[in-house]
Every structure is written in C-alpha cells, then in structure tokens.
Design an enzyme around this catalytic site. Structure first.
Site, PDB file in Angstrom:
ATOM      1  N   THR A 185      -7.689  -1.337   0.846  1.00 34.03           N
ATOM      2  CA  THR A 185      -8.490  -1.323  -0.387  1.00 34.03           C
ATOM      3  C   THR A 185      -9.331  -2.588  -0.509  1.00 34.03           C
ATOM      4  O   THR A 185     -10.451  -2.566  -0.997  1.00 34.03           O
ATOM      5  CB  THR A 185      -7.546  -1.224  -1.610  1.00 34.03           C
ATOM      6  N   GLY A 216      -4.718  -4.675  -3.410  1.00 34.75           N
ATOM      7  CA  GLY A 216      -5.624  -3.683  -3.974  1.00 34.75           C
ATOM      8  C   GLY A 216      -4.819  -2.453  -4.327  1.00 34.75           C
ATOM      9  O   GLY A 216      -4.111  -1.903  -3.486  1.00 34.75           O
ATOM     10  N   HIS A 217      -4.874  -2.035  -5.564  1.00 32.35           N
ATOM     11  CA  HIS A 217      -4.144  -0.840  -5.993  1.00 32.35           C
ATOM     12  C   HIS A 217      -5.149   0.255  -6.292  1.00 32.35           C
ATOM     13  O   HIS A 217      -6.142   0.023  -6.965  1.00 32.35           O
ATOM     14  CB  HIS A 217      -3.328  -1.124  -7.257  1.00 32.35           C
ATOM     15  N   ASP A 248       3.111  15.088   0.893  1.00 28.01           N
ATOM     16  CA  ASP A 248       2.171  16.084   1.420  1.00 28.01           C
ATOM     17  C   ASP A 248       1.862  15.844   2.892  1.00 28.01           C
ATOM     18  O   ASP A 248       1.301  16.709   3.560  1.00 28.01           O
ATOM     19  CB  ASP A 248       0.886  16.089   0.592  1.00 28.01           C
ATOM     20  N   ASP A 307       0.822  -1.222   0.000  1.00 22.02           N
ATOM     21  CA  ASP A 307       0.000   0.000   0.000  1.00 22.02           C
ATOM     22  C   ASP A 307       0.851   1.266   0.000  1.00 22.02           C
ATOM     23  O   ASP A 307       0.469   2.285   0.569  1.00 22.02           O
ATOM     24  CB  ASP A 307      -0.960   0.001   1.211  1.00 22.02           C
TER      25      ASP A 307
HETATM   26  P1  IMP Z   1      -2.742 -12.923   2.690  1.00 18.70           P
HETATM   27  O1  IMP Z   1      -1.798 -12.484   1.625  1.00 18.70           O
HETATM   28  O2  IMP Z   1      -4.182 -12.603   2.367  1.00 18.70           O
HETATM   29  O3  IMP Z   1      -2.534 -14.354   3.066  1.00 18.70           O
HETATM   30  O4  IMP Z   1      -2.432 -12.069   4.006  1.00 18.70           O
HETATM   31  C1  IMP Z   1      -1.205 -12.237   4.713  1.00 18.70           C
HETATM   32  C2  IMP Z   1      -0.722 -10.891   5.247  1.00 18.70           C
HETATM   33  O5  IMP Z   1      -0.326 -10.058   4.166  1.00 18.70           O
HETATM   34  C3  IMP Z   1      -1.779 -10.087   6.017  1.00 18.70           C
HETATM   35  O6  IMP Z   1      -1.115  -9.355   7.039  1.00 18.70           O
HETATM   36  C4  IMP Z   1      -2.328  -9.130   4.961  1.00 18.70           C
HETATM   37  O7  IMP Z   1      -2.878  -7.968   5.537  1.00 18.70           O
HETATM   38  C5  IMP Z   1      -1.056  -8.830   4.197  1.00 18.70           C
HETATM   39  N1  IMP Z   1      -1.302  -8.431   2.795  1.00 18.70           N
HETATM   40  C6  IMP Z   1      -1.561  -9.239   1.731  1.00 18.70           C
HETATM   41  N2  IMP Z   1      -1.695  -8.525   0.602  1.00 18.70           N
HETATM   42  C7  IMP Z   1      -1.507  -7.236   0.937  1.00 18.70           C
HETATM   43  C8  IMP Z   1      -1.487  -6.010   0.182  1.00 18.70           C
HETATM   44  O8  IMP Z   1      -1.675  -5.960  -1.027  1.00 18.70           O
HETATM   45  N3  IMP Z   1      -1.259  -4.868   0.893  1.00 18.70           N
HETATM   46  C9  IMP Z   1      -1.016  -4.880   2.228  1.00 18.70           C
HETATM   47  N4  IMP Z   1      -1.020  -6.000   2.968  1.00 18.70           N
HETATM   48  C10 IMP Z   1      -1.259  -7.166   2.328  1.00 18.70           C
HETATM   49 MG    MG Z   2      -2.929  -2.021  -1.570  1.00 22.11          MG
END
Ligand code: IMP
Ligand code: MG
Length: 336
Positions: free
Chosen positions: A249, A42-43, A283, A13
């Site tokens: 997201t 999520g982007h 910012d 993120d």
């Molecule tokens: P999983 O990838 O859904 O198995 O989640 C494992 C860990 O990675 C958790 O702490 C999620 O919040 C984190 N995580 C997975 N994908 C993202 C991402 O795109 N952004 C931020 N955290 C992520």
């Molecule tokens: Mg994201």
C-alpha cells in the site's frame, strides 16, 4: 467489549484495516486509536467502489461517530497526516497526542539514502527508523512543537481511559505484523519497534489490566514485503498460478506470498495474548466462498482450513473475511 486491541499475526498486511473498519461499524466505539510505528504502515479499506489506503488516520474512520486518535508512541509525519485528514474529512474528530515523535524530511532522506536500511532491510523509506532512533537519542521534535498540528493536540491516554471509565467501547488499532517486530521478529529484517499487543497498549497509555480482548489477524496466505526470512514462501510462478498478486500500500512493491504457517500462528498468538483470531483471504482457500457472510455458506474445504488454523492458533476464529469489501465478512463473536 470495553477495550479491544487488533494486531497482525504474520508479517503485516493481513487485512487489519478491513477488520478494524468492520468492528468499528459493528461495536460503535467512542474512541479509536492507532498504535504502531508510523506512516510506514498502509491499511486498506474498501467500501463499495471506494478504496482508501490510510497511513496515519485510524482505519476505523469509517465509523463517523468515533473520535480518532494517534497514540503517544506513534511517529507522525505532519505532511502525510494533514493530507489524509483533508482527504477523509475527519477534521473535528481527529486527535494527535502532544508527545508523538515527528518525522522530518531529513529522516526520510536518511532512510532512503542508507544502503543498510533501504537495500539490506528493505525499509519502506518513510523515515520511521531514523525518526525512532532520534527519538531514543532524545533529539526529536514532538507533535506539540509543530504549529500545523496544534488544532489536533490532545492527551490520548486521558481520552481513552476516560472513555473506558464511562463504560464506552474503545478500539486500539495495531500496525505491521508480529514477524517484523523489533523484539520478536526476524531481526535485523524488522521494523523499528515492537508490534505486539502489549506495545499497542503502551503506545496508547492503556495499562495491561484494562485490555478485554486481543484480536490477532492472520492471512490464509501470508505475505511479506521487503527482505528477510519467510519459511513458507512459495515461488512467484506458483502464486501467480493461484491468482495471488499483491502490492504494498505504501511502497507499491510486489509482496512475497507464502502458505499458512501454523507454528508462527501459534507463537504469535502466545506472545500477543490472543483471545480471538480473525482470518482474511478465505476466498483464496476456496474461491467458492467469495463474499460469503454466513459460516453455513462456507465450503468443506474452507471449513477444514479454518479448523486446522484454529487448532494452530489455540483461540477461536471469530472473524472470517471472504473478500476485500467491508461487507464481505462472517462475524461469529456472539457465538463464543
Ligand atoms: P521500516 O519499518 O520502513 O523501517 O521497514 C522495515 C521492514 O518492515 C521492511 O521489510 C518493510 O517492508 C517492513 N514493514 C514496515 N511497515 C510495514 C507494514 O505496514 N506492512 C508490511 N511490512 C512493513
Ligand atoms: Mg499494510
């Protein structure tokens, strides 16, 4: 540039989506392909009054002349994918590698139903962990086995390498961030795959000798969603005082917020082979910089922050994001 990889330097993120969208518009790549885990990412891309949260389609979709791909290593949830393709109207230029692993409804149930994954690790509940486990066990279906995906099937490595052979620009879009890499992150509080630049290249079938640039994206105030160590985390009261409040997201969970971590920035730059860095959220360092598009317009405070960050990272900061909109950016890539 010929082949550029974009990855996250902290816990995800960092604003990769916006950076990718900007680079896509500016550099006009013929192919933009996504690496990374799958629809757990999520982007966010904001253009004027429209905000898009994409989970499967590459964030570079904003550049209409590019073909869009999902690399071989990525997991595809056909329901999420088809919904996004429809919403964004990218039919006709969207490709999925035939060998992508498929997320089934059952994987989502296993992810959400598991105390270990959903509670202890704080997974996104999108089925990625169980789907990657099944893929390793060689139990998965592949994209070619899903009839609804047949109009999109391609050999993504062939497409990317052919574009590079023809002298065209290609962009490889990473997801997640360094701190949640299965290999390098805060195990076991990590995602189900490596998230570094080498992995993003491998996900797309592009060999390491063909990569020209690795842009690592950092956030001035890093955030983390889910469980796990976060050494520079600040209290919720403090982040609210500063006016920083963010939600995931995909999961809409509140994000934990921290201050700049120079040690982590340096280590992730090293493992990623960072050639250039991008910093988002300037910012927040100084609200007076909101929306700036020229370096000369940045305040002393913001420049001091960037100078320290550049020293920590050990590579030039060439992209500086000054607000959520795709136009709120300073691009200094021509100056290095
Ligand atoms: P999983 O990838 O859904 O198995 O989640 C494992 C860990 O990675 C958790 O702490 C999620 O919040 C984190 N995580 C997975 N994908 C993202 C991402 O795109 N952004 C931020 N955290 C992520
Ligand atoms: Mg994201």
């Amino acid at each position: 540039m010929a082949c550029t990889i974009i990855v996250g330097g902290f816990f995800g993120d960092e604003g990769k989506g916006k950076i990718v969208a900007h680079i896509a518009n500016r550099d006009r790549p013929s192919v933009i392909s996504r690496g990374g885990v799958g629809p757990n990412a999520g982007h966010t891309v904001t253009i004027g009054t429209q905000t898009y949260g994409v989970r499967m389609v590459p964030s570079g979709f904003v550049f209409r002349d590019a073909d869009l791909c999902i690399g071989t290593g990525v997991l595809v949830d056909p329901r999420v994918f088809l919904r996004e393709v429809e919403m964004l109207g990218v039919q006709g230029r969207m490709y999925v590698d035939r060998r992508c692993g498929i997320i089934e409804e059952e994987h989502i149930q296993r992810d959400r139903g598991s105390e270990h994954l959903s509670k202890k690790i704080g997974s996104t509940g999108t089925g990625c962990g169980p789907a990657n486990a099944d893929r390793v066990l060689r139990l998965s279906r592949q994209a070619k086995d899903v009839p609804e995906l047949s109009p999109f099937l391609a050999d993504v490595p062939l497409k990317l390498n052919a574009a590079m052979d023809a002298g065209e620009n290609v962009l490889l879009e990473g997801t997640q961030g360094f701190g949640i890499s299965l290999y390098f992150g805060t195990y076991p509080f990590v995602t189900s795959k490596d998230t570094s630049a080498s992995q993003i290249a491998a996900d797309n079938g592009v060999g390491p000798t063909r990569i020209d640039d690795v842009i690592v994206v950092y956030k001035a105030y890093p955030t983390r969603v889910g469980e796990g160590p976060f050494s520079t985390e600040m209290s919720r009261e403090r982040s609210h005082e500063m006016g920083i409040e963010e939600f995931g997201t995909v999961t809409h969970r509140p994000r934990r917020v921290g201050v700049w971590d120079g040690g982590m920035a340096r280590y992730s730059a090293m493992v990623n082979g960072c050639t250039q860095a991008a910093i988002t959220g300037i910012d927040r360092v100084d609200p007076a910089c909101a929306g700036a598009t020229e370096y000369s317009k940045l305040s002393r405070k913001a420049r001091d922050f960037l100078a320290q960050a550049e020293e920590d990272i050990g590579a030039p900061i060439t992209l500086i994001s000054t607000g959520p909109d795709i136009s709120h950016i300073i691009d200094r890539r021509d100056e290095i």
